[in-house]
Write an enzyme that holds these catalytic residues in place. Structure first.
Site, short mmCIF file in Angstrom:
data_model
loop_
_atom_site.label_atom_id
_atom_site.label_comp_id
_atom_site.label_asym_id
_atom_site.label_seq_id
_atom_site.Cartn_x
_atom_site.Cartn_y
_atom_site.Cartn_z
N LYS A 133 33.06 39.69 40.53
CA LYS A 133 34.18 40.63 40.68
C LYS A 133 35.46 40.03 40.07
O LYS A 133 36.22 40.72 39.39
CB LYS A 133 34.41 40.94 42.17
N GLN B 292 34.98 39.71 51.43
CA GLN B 292 33.54 39.74 51.13
C GLN B 292 32.73 39.69 52.43
O GLN B 292 32.92 38.80 53.25
CB GLN B 292 33.16 38.55 50.22
N ASP C 119 37.72 48.57 49.03
CA ASP C 119 36.30 48.73 49.36
C ASP C 119 36.05 50.04 50.11
O ASP C 119 34.90 50.46 50.24
CB ASP C 119 35.81 47.56 50.22
#
Ligand code: NAP
Length: 283
Positions: free
Chosen positions: A51, A95, A118
């Site tokens: 990412k 994460q 997200d």
């Protein structure tokens, strides 16, 4: 037809790259995506690394915050607060999964909705349910992007989603519903999975079980979106559907790898640009 997620992702990334240049030139804003990684999970390290590389290649700033397993909940919440308040950070990526010692729900809920790239905080998921504008989770958004790219007509169609996770199944079902599909959700307690899958014009599979859908379970002419990622004994990747038999029956199917996977990261970049554009307006 094979639905080429790599090509669709590339198109999205090209648009993001152009959007980043535009935002810098017209408003002097460089979108910033902060990545937070706790612990040593090898898969999580790989995800965060790719990412970051992708963000850098598109001209985004991508500071990372890496901590060993022992980080206290309080320290992590303080970091999220600092990132929430930092005007150079437009998107915050924590994460998952977090180490078991940390309360994932509390951490996610702390992320400012405007920076929730997200799309997994309670506020973002609630907005999706309410049909209000907000951040849409990346993997489900990527599934819709593929369908739209190939001109799928969802209105009035029977859509079946296998899997009801917060990450994929539930938000994907909401997105399909918002597009006027008639949506059925299946899970491990579903009595007769094949009964439902055989009715599906659009079959989206996010079970995390290789081979959960075989060709005989697919309506001829259906579109099949395979979200699953499973590792075979020889180390190669496979999806949730039995690709050889399913691709015989389906009108269109996403491969694994090269289907939904590349879309997830592309949609994360798109969400970060969107977040920077929206936050830039309020500065
Ligand atoms: P998850 O949290 O484990 O959820 C799996 C869901 O599938 C659950 O709702 C479960 O039902 C259901 N399920 C499992 N086995 C089933 C079966 N035999 N029949 C019917 N339903 C079944 O997984 P997830 O996070 O949603 O991820 C799903 C898959 O997508 C995984 O393979 C994951 O690696 C992959 N994934 C890929 C991407 C990408 O970028 N390509 C992104 C995210 C996830 P219950 O609720 O009843 O347990």
């Amino acid at each position: 037809m094979i639905l080429d997620g790599k090509a669709v992702a590339q198109k999205v990334l090209d648009e993001v790259r152009a959007g980043v240049v535009r935002l810098k030139e017209t408003r002097g804003i460089t979108p910033g995506l902060a990545a937070v990684l706790i612990g040593e999970d090898p898969a999580s390290k790989v995800y965060v690394g790719s990412k970051k590389r992708m963000a850098a290649s598109l001209g985004l700033a991508s500071p990372d915050y890496l901590f060993p397993e022992g980080l206290a909940q309080r320290e992590l919440l303080d970091l999220v607060d600092r990132l929430n308040a930092d005007p150079a950070v437009h998107g915050i990526l924590v994460q998952l999964p977090l180490p078991k010692t940390l309360d994932e729900d509390e951490v996610m809920a702390r992320i400012a909705p405007a920076k929730d790239v997200d799309g997994l905080t309670p506020t973002s998921l609630g907005r999706l349910l309410a049909g209000a504008p907000g951040m849409v989770p990346c993997t489900p958004a990527g599934c819709l992007e593929i369908l739209d790219h190939y001109g799928a007509e969802l209105k009035g169609a029977e859509a079946v989603v296998i899997g009801r996770s917060r990450l994929v199944g539930k938000p994907l079902a909401q997105l399909l519903l918002a597009r006027h599909a008639t949506v059925t959700m299946c899970h491990t307690r579903t009595r007769d999975l094949a009964f439902h899958t055989r009715r599906a014009d659009f079959l989206c599979v996010a079970a995390g079980r290789a081979g959960v859908v075989t060709g005989d379970m697919v309506k001829p002419g259906a579109w099949v979106i395979d979200v699953g990622v499973n590792r075979r004994a020889d180390g190669t990747l496979t999806g949730d559907v039995d690709f050889p038999s399913v691709s015989q029956r389906a009108h269109a199917v996403t491969p694994v790898p090269g289907g939904v996977g590349p879309m997830t990261i592309a949609m994360l970049m798109k969400n970060t640009l969107l977040a920077a554009e929206r936050q830039g307006r309020t500065q």
